[in-house]
Structure formats: C-alpha cells, structure tokens
Design a protein around this motif. Structure first.
Motif, PDB file in Angstrom:
ATOM      1  N   VAL A  25       0.859  -1.183   0.000  1.00 19.45           N
ATOM      2  CA  VAL A  25       0.000   0.000   0.000  1.00 19.45           C
ATOM      3  C   VAL A  25       0.895   1.233   0.000  1.00 19.45           C
ATOM      4  O   VAL A  25       1.694   1.429   0.920  1.00 19.45           O
ATOM      5  N   VAL A  27       1.004   5.448  -0.441  1.00 16.47           N
ATOM      6  CA  VAL A  27       0.307   6.732  -0.535  1.00 16.47           C
ATOM      7  C   VAL A  27       1.281   7.766  -1.058  1.00 16.47           C
ATOM      8  O   VAL A  27       2.314   8.033  -0.443  1.00 16.47           O
ATOM      9  N   LYS A  45      -0.702  -1.023  -4.596  1.00 11.65           N
ATOM     10  CA  LYS A  45      -1.916  -0.218  -4.667  1.00 11.65           C
ATOM     11  C   LYS A  45      -1.519   1.225  -4.345  1.00 11.65           C
ATOM     12  O   LYS A  45      -1.054   1.509  -3.242  1.00 11.65           O
ATOM     13  N   HIS A  47      -2.367   5.143  -3.754  1.00 13.94           N
ATOM     14  CA  HIS A  47      -3.378   6.120  -3.392  1.00 13.94           C
ATOM     15  C   HIS A  47      -2.714   7.488  -3.286  1.00 13.94           C
ATOM     16  O   HIS A  47      -1.483   7.598  -3.250  1.00 13.94           O
ATOM     17  N   ALA A  62      -2.538   6.221   4.978  1.00 13.57           N
ATOM     18  CA  ALA A  62      -2.118   4.956   4.377  1.00 13.57           C
ATOM     19  C   ALA A  62      -2.693   3.758   5.129  1.00 13.57           C
ATOM     20  O   ALA A  62      -3.064   2.746   4.520  1.00 13.57           O
ATOM     21  N   LYS A  64      -5.482   3.357   6.409  1.00 13.89           N
ATOM     22  CA  LYS A  64      -6.891   3.114   6.072  1.00 13.89           C
ATOM     23  C   LYS A  64      -7.055   2.107   4.929  1.00 13.89           C
ATOM     24  O   LYS A  64      -8.099   1.477   4.796  1.00 13.89           O
ATOM     25  N   TYR A  65      -6.022   1.996   4.096  1.00 14.56           N
ATOM     26  CA  TYR A  65      -6.122   1.132   2.923  1.00 14.56           C
ATOM     27  C   TYR A  65      -5.592  -0.280   3.157  1.00 14.56           C
ATOM     28  O   TYR A  65      -5.667  -1.134   2.280  1.00 14.56           O
ATOM     29  N   THR A  67      -5.344  -4.078   4.341  1.00 16.57           N
ATOM     30  CA  THR A  67      -6.296  -5.165   4.582  1.00 16.57           C
ATOM     31  C   THR A  67      -5.678  -6.315   5.363  1.00 16.57           C
ATOM     32  O   THR A  67      -6.401  -7.179   5.855  1.00 16.57           O
TER      33      THR A  67
END
Length: 389
Positions: A25, A27, A45, A47, A62, A64-65, A67
């Motif tokens: 992830v 950001v 990914k 963002h 960051a 928040k994304y 999983t």
C-alpha cells in the motif's frame, strides 16, 4: 509507505519486500516523477494524499487502505534484509505481540549505525501515528498496553532494515534539516516537555551548530524522560556530542558513560562506546580507549570503525602486528577505506616492510584522489620527502 519523488530508490525498496508481503500500500503525497508508475509496476496499490506538512497524517491515511493482519512500514530509501524474514514470520505468528521493534542500520554511518524502530505492528484500529515529524505509533501502543497488559512488545535481534537516507549527500539533497526543524519546533510549542522531541530537535540543533539551544532541550528531555531508557540513551549520547563540541571532555565522558549503563539493546550503544573511546584516547588513557573499542567489536564484529580505531590504539601502543591486523580487518570490511590504507602504510613502514608499505600508500592515494584530493596531495608530498617515491 508514503512517498514523494522517490523514483531513484523505490525499485530497490519494493524488490526487497515483493516476495515477503501480501500487499503493498503506497500513498503518494505529490510526486512529479515516475514514482507512482514504478509502484504500480511492482503491483502496489497506489493512493494519493494532499500533503499538509504532517507525516503522521499521511501515514494514518495509508493505514486506512491496509487489509492485512500485520503492517510493515518502510521508507523508499530503506530495504528489508532477506535474513530477517524467517524471524519476522515467526514473530507475527505469535498471539501476544502487538508491536515488534526492528533494528535499522544507517548505511555509511560512522558513529551510531543502529537504531530500534517501531515498524512492524498489528493492523488494529487503536494504533495510529502521532507527531508531525518522526511519526511514531509508540504513544498509541503505550495507551493500549495500559488498558490491556496481556499485549506485549517484542523486538527482532539482527538487522532488519538498511537505511541510506541519513548520509550527508541525501540530507543535503532533500533539505532534511530544515524540514525537520520546522515540523518539530511547531510540535514543541504545544508539547514543551516531550522527551522524544527534546531529544530529536536538541540533537538537530547540536548538529547544525546551535549548541546552547540543543543542550537546553537535551537536558530538559533527561529531566522528563522517566524510565524510557531508549530515549534517555539518545539524550545522554547527544549531550556527549554537545559537550565534545564545546571541548568540555570530562562532561562528555560522563554522559557517554551514563548512556552505556542504560539497559537497552547492546547494538544501540555502539556510538556511545566508540565516542567514549575517542575521548579516552585523546586524554591519553589508551587502555580505557582500547576497552571501549574492544566492546564495540564484541557487540558487532563487522563494525568497521571499531577495527580502525583498534588499529590506532595498537599503533599508539607500539603493537605493530596487532595494528596491522586491525587495519586489514577494517579494509576487508570496507575496501574503500582510504584512512585505513594510509595508517596501515605507516605501520608497515615502521615495521620495516617498505615494499608492502609503498603498495598500500599508493592505494590510499588513489582513494583520496577520488574523495579527498587535498589529502592525496599531502600524502604524496610526504612520501616524496621521505624518498619513498
């Protein structure tokens, strides 16, 4: 990760974790280079976040994304070492850990090459970053430990992260000192007794020549740090540097000795032991210096500067064979260590081995030509005056 214009280093970083993690992830806070493209090429990914001069805000965005069950945080100028991966996987499989601290090595650092960083932790809604600069999860973790003492904080022995961002050219390129000072001064205004920011900002002031301001903050931090031994070590360590800059060597020695006595992970104490050795050597206490340097090598046999400093001590003691072995150990670990070649040449010359001495001096001159031309010129002139060239 949070990133901005990291195209030069991002590939190496992501390569180190691509086969270890389940998702990446990233950001981006406003890159104008190929950073987002490179991240996507690695399957990350990506963002976006509008930069607001607050590292914690960006890192929390960051989170928040994410999983996965566990989170590993890296910066683009860092890599995960492959050797730590089995320990890492074993640690996160245990139920009791909330946070696992990792040892980070500052690549190229001569004085204090290791630090402990809180970068591996559970994906828990109550864990969040705080502080605008040097963003940390430690405060939120401490609150969770108070509420539920069954949680534990652990650490992995051995180097987990290699970091290149504190090398002087990197600091200059990214204007890191100015950015850090602005962010920490704003935080200090509302948290005047926070020992962590006193440590970090105080150390930065000392590094940039504002020694009296730095010492005031460092002393304030010592007074308010309670039993936070990791921060207390940093405070004493930087007070040792500050007193050394003021040539108050007894006080500097006192602070390094206080730092060494603290019950923290031994690898983190290398800087204090090494600096203590330097001061004892300058004061003529060769045995004390030797013991300090020997301790650095007991803690970390790959500590290049420790081998070099042992060579200097053995040379001062007239133990030429031991000095040669120490310089050669430093060179084996760092083949570009010009000063080690130079001092090895001096000792070989004293031992009567003129031919090998000349060979080593030539290597020192060649390396100095690349990194320190003035020293190369001085060394060449010295050899000519002695009739060696």
């Amino acid at each position: 990760m949070i990133v901005k214009n990291e195209a030069a280093t991002l590939s190496k970083c992501l390569s180190s974790v691509r086969k270890v993690v389940d998702e990446m992830v990233i950001v981006d806070t406003g890159s104008i280079d190929r950073t987002p493209y490179i991240a996507k090429q690695f399957g990350a990914k990506v963002h976006h976040f509008q930069w607001c001069n607050d590292f914690s805000a960006a890192r929390n965005a960051a989170l928040k994304y994410v999983t996965g069950d566990w989170i590993l945080v890296l910066d683009a100028d860092e890599v995960l070492t492959s050797g730590i991966v089995p320990q890492l996987k074993e640690a996160i499989a245990r139920d009791e850990y909330l946070l696992i601290n990792l040892v980070r090595q500052e690549v190229g650092a001569e004085q204090s090459p290791y630090s402990l960083v809180s970068r591996l932790f559970r994906n828990h809604p109550d864990i969040r970053f705080e502080r605008p600069y040097h963003a940390l999860i430690d405060d939120s973790v401490s609150l969770m430990l108070m509420k539920d003492p069954n949680w534990q904080v652990g650490y992995l022995p051995g180097v987990a992260i290699l970091h290149t961002g504190y090398q002087k050219n990197a600091i200059a390129q990214n204007n890191k000192y100015a950015k850090a000072a602005a962010a920490m001064e704003a935080f200090l205004a509302t948290h005047p007794d926070d020992p962590y920011v006193c440590s970090k900002l105080g150390a930065l002031y000392v590094e940039t020549g504002k020694i009296s301001q730095g010492m005031e903050l460092l002393k304030r931090g010592v007074a308010t740090s309670d039993e936070n031994y990791d921060i207390l070590y940093e405070l004493h360590y930087h007070l040792g540097i500050a007193h050394s800059r003021l040539r108050d060597f007894p006080q500097a020695i006192s602070h390094y000795q206080a730092a060494i006595k603290l019950p923290i992970y031994p690898m983190l104490k290398l800087g204090a032991y090494n600096n203590l050795g330097n001061l004892l050597k300058a004061a003529g206490d060769l045995n004390g210096a030797k013991n300090a340097y020997a301790t650095t090598l007991k803690i970390d046999p790959t500590f290049v500067v420790g081998h070099y400093n042992m060579g200097m001590i053995f040379k001062a003691m007239g133990l030429l064979t031991d000095a040669i072995a120490s310089y050669q150990a430093a060179i084996n670990l760092n083949p570009y260590y010009a000063e080690a070649y130079q001092n090895l040449g001096v000792v070989l010359l004293k031992a009567g081995n003129h031919q090998d001495s000349l060979t080593v001096f030539k290597k020192a001159i060649a390396l100095h030509e690349r990194y320190n031309p003035e020293e190369a010129k001085r060394l060449r002139q010295g050899l000519q005056e002695m009739g060696l060239v």
